[in-house]
Enzyme design. Structure first.
Site, PDB file in Angstrom:
ATOM      1  CD  GLU A   1     -10.458 -15.490 -19.970  1.00  0.00           C
ATOM      2  OE1 GLU A   1     -11.376 -14.798 -19.477  1.00  0.00           O
ATOM      3  OE2 GLU A   1     -10.101 -16.580 -19.493  1.00  0.00           O
TER       4      GLU A   1
ATOM      5  CG  HIS B   1      -8.445   1.304 -17.104  1.00  0.00           C
ATOM      6  ND1 HIS B   1      -7.563   1.109 -18.152  1.00  0.00           N
ATOM      7  CD2 HIS B   1      -9.427   2.111 -17.577  1.00  0.00           C
ATOM      8  CE1 HIS B   1      -7.998   1.769 -19.209  1.00  0.00           C
ATOM      9  NE2 HIS B   1      -9.128   2.381 -18.886  1.00  0.00           N
TER      10      HIS B   1
HETATM   11  C1  GRF Z   1      -1.711   4.348 -14.249  1.00  0.00           C
HETATM   12  O1  GRF Z   1      -2.451   5.469 -14.681  1.00  0.00           O
HETATM   13  C2  GRF Z   1      -2.554   3.112 -14.285  1.00  0.00           C
HETATM   14  O2  GRF Z   1      -3.901   3.345 -13.998  1.00  0.00           O
HETATM   15  C3  GRF Z   1      -2.409   2.656 -15.718  1.00  0.00           C
HETATM   16  O3  GRF Z   1      -1.086   2.959 -16.054  1.00  0.00           O
HETATM   17  C4  GRF Z   1      -0.598   4.005 -15.218  1.00  0.00           C
HETATM   18  C5  GRF Z   1       0.611   3.483 -14.538  1.00  0.00           C
HETATM   19  O4  GRF Z   1       1.264   4.445 -13.765  1.00  0.00           O
HETATM   20  N1  GRF Z   1      -2.756   1.275 -15.861  1.00  0.00           N
HETATM   21  P1  GRF Z   1       2.405   4.018 -12.774  1.00  0.00           P
HETATM   22  O5  GRF Z   1       3.444   3.232 -13.578  1.00  0.00           O
HETATM   23  O6  GRF Z   1       1.798   3.162 -11.695  1.00  0.00           O
HETATM   24  O7  GRF Z   1       2.960   5.295 -12.242  1.00  0.00           O
END
Ligand code: GRF
Length: 207
Positions: A148, A115
């Site tokens: 969850e 995230h």
């Molecule tokens: C990333 O910033 C990740 O942290 C978030 O969504 C984005 C996905 O980027 N969950 P990618 O598809 O891996 O380039």
């Protein structure tokens, strides 16, 4: 979690460009995640750019389209595909779906997510925008176990970046993404090694 003699089979779930999936694939290819192999990449969108990138690298891909069907139906098929490939660890990499309790229970303690914020700050969508709007001076990224709750499971690893005065959502996202590509493989390597314990909410490394 698995027989030590067998490789840890990773299943990566994507919805978009898949740059974190590629970072994991590169790390596996370079031996930075000992004992791991990428067994399957699943996208819930047939148009995801990451699918082509995965195929180019010879990774097995599968589209399980989400649109036009129930969440339950979609999840059951996704879990079925993971089970069929005997996936040991599921890595969400830009997968834009909340997992149900049933899904989480099926792979309890075996699902990771990345995230783009320092959780528990700014969970949910547009985390980089949230950090800017809030006036945060530091942000970063977090790898965590999925439970969850929304982006709320135990934290495995974090990396910090400054928020600069002239940052836009794009420039901050790019700075964070660079860290994501380093952090996710590191965190996956720790979990694959099995050299950690979860004490309450704390993920402790024994390395
Ligand atoms: C990333 O910033 C990740 O942290 C978030 O969504 C984005 C996905 O980027 N969950 P990618 O598809 O891996 O380039």
């Amino acid at each position: 979690m698995r027989e030590p003699s067998k490789n840890c089979r990773l299943g990566i779930l994507i919805s978009g460009r898949g740059s974190n999936m590629i970072a994991l694939a590169d790390a596996v290819g370079q031996g930075q995640i000992p004992g791991a192999e990428i067994a399957l990449v699943i996208s819930d969108k047939s148009g995801a750019a990451g699918l082509a990138r995965a195929s180019e690298r010879g990774l097995k891909t599968l589209v399980i389209e989400r649109d036009g069907r129930s969440r339950e139906d979609h999840e059951l098929q996704t879990i079925g595909a993971l089970d069929e490939q005997k996936i040991d660890l599921v890595c969400l990499a830009g997968y834009m779906r909340l997992l149900s309790r049933y899904f989480v229970e099926s792979y309890r303690g075996r699902i990771l997510n990345i995230h783009p914020s320092l959780l528990p700050a700014f969970p949910g969508l547009a985390a980089q925008r949230q950090a800017l709007d809030h006036g945060a001076k530091w942000s970063g990224c977090t790898v965590h176990f999925v439970d969850e709750t929304l982006d709320g499971g135990p934290i495995v690893a974090q990396s910090i970046v400054p928020v600069l005065d002239d940052d836009t959502e794009e420039s901050l996202s790019a700075r964070i993404l660079e860290q994501e590509h380093r952090l996710y493989p590191e965190a996956v390597a720790l979990i694959v090694s099995g050299q950690y314990e979860v004490v309450g909410r704390r993920v402790l490394s024994n390395r």
